[in-house]
Design a protein around this motif. Sequence first.
Motif: not given
Length: 314
Positions: A151-172
């Motif tokens: 599914l590639g590096s942008d799939y959210y399971f993968v993104h959460f692991n490969r880019q820690p903190g990035v999505a967390d900040a956007v959701f917060d």
Amino acid sequence: MFDPANFPEPTLIAVNGVELEVFEAGRENAGNPIVLCHGWPEHAYTWRHQIPALVEAGYHVIAPNQRGYGNSSRPADVTDYDIQQLSGDLTALLDHYGYEDATFVGHDWGAFVVWGLALLHPERVNKIINLALPYQERGEKPWIEALEEFLGSDYYFVHFNRQPGVADAVFDENSSRFLRNLFRKNVPLSPPEPGMAMINLARTETALGDPIMSDEELAVFTSAFEASGFTGSINWYRNLDRNWHILAEASPIIQQPALMIYGERDLIPKFEKLSEFVPNVYEVNLDCGHWIQQEKPEETNKVILRWLDQQQVT
């Protein structure tokens, strides 16, 4: 719509080195426990429509906010959210109430934890009811590695692991908008946009489809995540490969009677080989999306209660 004021009052219970915020109902039915395990990004409040029906049917209902959620503990270390710890919280919760075993109900990530609990602590689980997420076969490669390939590096399971903190900040930053845009039904199918879908969802002004709950209900989820942030809950995803290694030692077959409820319009695929791994499973499809017990509360309750009744007869 459900009145938030009717939800049980929480208690903080110390288990397994953390405190869990637990919503309990039907204590008069002690001896017949059923434990409800929410998914992501949810809250024990996701079970608001099921709790009264289960109490009326004679169950002692225990619905925790699992670690990382609500007012439950949010440990700092990522590894504090692996399947050993998450299932350990549930066995310790049974110990707290003096129960040898219980029926466990899980939705989404909660279903993953219930499947894992049955693999790691089979003696503590007498029946399984899972919604949305079927049993996940432990394949040749760790899960995140396999998902990245498919599914590639942008799939959210993968993104959460490969880019820690990035999505967390956007959701917060966008808690209210993210949850409003996520908890929808009848969302039209559209081709995938570039980028990480969950981050896009948190930033978009336009919510597609129809809301699955009232503003008052949604406010319960929003206020909980505004207080806790998203990192603790996302750390569950950051343990998927660790969980793959932990579960290597467990026998992959689950013997307990199990009910699997799918939403026909859910994007999570059904598992065609489910009965190979869960031989005593009964599968049901409801005409809804991912948020099954909130989209179709009455139908969900009927399916669950009918199945539980049948288990008592057999």
